[in-house]
Design an enzyme around this catalytic site. Structure first.
Site, PDB file in Angstrom:
ATOM      1  N   LEU A   1       0.821  -1.297  -0.060  1.00 44.27           N
ATOM      2  CA  LEU A   1      -0.026   0.047  -0.023  1.00 44.27           C
ATOM      3  C   LEU A   1       0.608   1.384   0.002  1.00 44.27           C
ATOM      4  O   LEU A   1       0.421   2.196   0.615  1.00 44.27           O
ATOM      5  CB  LEU A   1      -0.940   0.143   1.324  1.00 44.27           C
ATOM      6  CG  LEU A   1      -2.103  -0.939   1.394  1.00 44.27           C
ATOM      7  CD1 LEU A   1      -2.816  -1.130   2.619  1.00 44.27           C
ATOM      8  CD2 LEU A   1      -2.818  -1.091   0.162  1.00 44.27           C
ATOM      9  N   CYS A   2       1.894   1.152  -0.911  1.00 42.33           N
ATOM     10  CA  CYS A   2       2.778   2.553  -0.892  1.00 42.33           C
ATOM     11  C   CYS A   2       3.283   2.550  -2.553  1.00 42.33           C
ATOM     12  O   CYS A   2       4.218   2.918  -2.424  1.00 42.33           O
ATOM     13  CB  CYS A   2       4.165   2.073   0.109  1.00 42.33           C
ATOM     14  SG  CYS A   2       5.128   0.708   0.115  1.00 42.33           S
ATOM     15  N   GLY A   3       2.183   2.502  -3.048  1.00 43.26           N
ATOM     16  CA  GLY A   3       2.726   2.522  -4.592  1.00 43.26           C
ATOM     17  C   GLY A   3       3.556   1.871  -5.073  1.00 43.26           C
ATOM     18  O   GLY A   3       3.722   0.666  -5.060  1.00 43.26           O
TER      19      GLY A   3
END
Length: 291
Positions: free
Chosen positions: A90-92
């Site tokens: 969930l951090c690109g």
């Protein structure tokens, strides 16, 4: 066409997701400030240590190669790649960009007939690389037991690298991580650790005229292992800041996308409701006229 109940449930679900992504964005932004300060504080120390070691290496007497951490083995047959990522997603594209850089480097080396070994630091890097390089991964270290990046953890990784080098397991070691620039910019970076890449200083530099006691070789023997630990520690700090910066940006985009989806679904809901009301009115009027 979806029913009004389905549309209401969909809107409620997206609103719940939006609250979660907004909360995650705020948490990541709070962590980012601390991680950014730590990364920026480590940079001058790491760069100055490399500069000092570069000056020492420049003062070695001609023909003296210095410690093996500086000069290497003289061969480039076996390469060790230390790939630092995060334990969470969930951090690109933070994790995938580092893994891609390491993967491309490994493929290039293997195409040249070189042997590749890997140490992964972080669960995501291991997950991304194990399908193609399962046999090449010789060690994996998770970050779950380390809530905050500390020097002791970096020292454990550095000690493992040095022990493997002393045992003759590889010739060249390269560290992969993401250098933090800003919330919207993190730069995947490859840094050679062994042989140490030190800043080149000219013979006319002021430090080159100094005499060292004990000898340059003895000082380098002591400082080079410490420098390797410092460089690993710096990479972990840069990664921590980059991860939170990437997560802040990713959750901000997710929150805005959820808002747009809520707006679109609300419009569809209102149009569907209006169409149903209009249809009912037409049926009532038609029935009244028939009577």
């Amino acid at each position: 066409m979806a029913s009004l109940k389905d549309l209401r449930n969909r809107i409620t679900s997206v609103k719940g997701t939006q609250k979660i992504t907004k909360a995650m964005q705020m948490v990541a932004a709070a962590k980012l400030r601390r991680a950014q300060m730590a990364a920026e504080s480590a940079r001058p120390y790491a760069e100055k240590m490399s500069q000092v070691l570069g000056n020492l290496a420049a003062n070695l007497v001609g023909g003296v190669q210095g410690p093996r951490l500086l000069s290497g083995t003289g061969a480039e047959k076996t390469h060790l790649l230390i790939v630092c990522t995060a334990d969470r997603g969930l951090c690109g594209g933070f994790n995938s960009s580092i893994a891609r850089l390491a993967r491309d480097h490994a493929r290039r080396l293997m195409a040249e007939g070189k042997t590749v070994k890997m140490i992964t630091v972080g669960k995501k890097g291991y997950d991304l690389l194990r399908r193609q390089f399962r046999d090449e991964i010789i060690e994996n270290r998770d970050l779950r037991g380390n809530k905050a990046v500390d020097y002791e953890f970096a020292a454990e990784i550095a000690d493992s690298i040095i022990a493997r080098f002393d045992a003759g397991e590889f010739d060249v070691a390269t560290l992969f991580y993401s250098r933090f620039r800003s919330v919207i910019s993190q730069i995947p970076t490859a840094q050679k650790l062994i042989p140490a890449e030190l800043p080149v200083t000219g013979a006319s530099a002021p430090d080159a005229a100094l005499q060292f006691e004990p000898s340059e070789e003895a000082i380098l023997d002591t400082l080079l292992p410490r420098n390797l630990t410092v460089q690993v520690f710096r990479a972990l700090l840069e990664n921590a800041a980059s991860e939170q910066g990437a997560r802040t940006g990713a959750m901000d985009s997710a929150t805005r996308n959820a808002g747009e989806m809520i707006k679109k679904q609300t419009q569809i809901y209102n149009r569907t409701r209006q169409a149903m009301i209009t249809k009912e009115l037409i049926e009532i009027i038609s029935g009244a006229e028939a009577l």
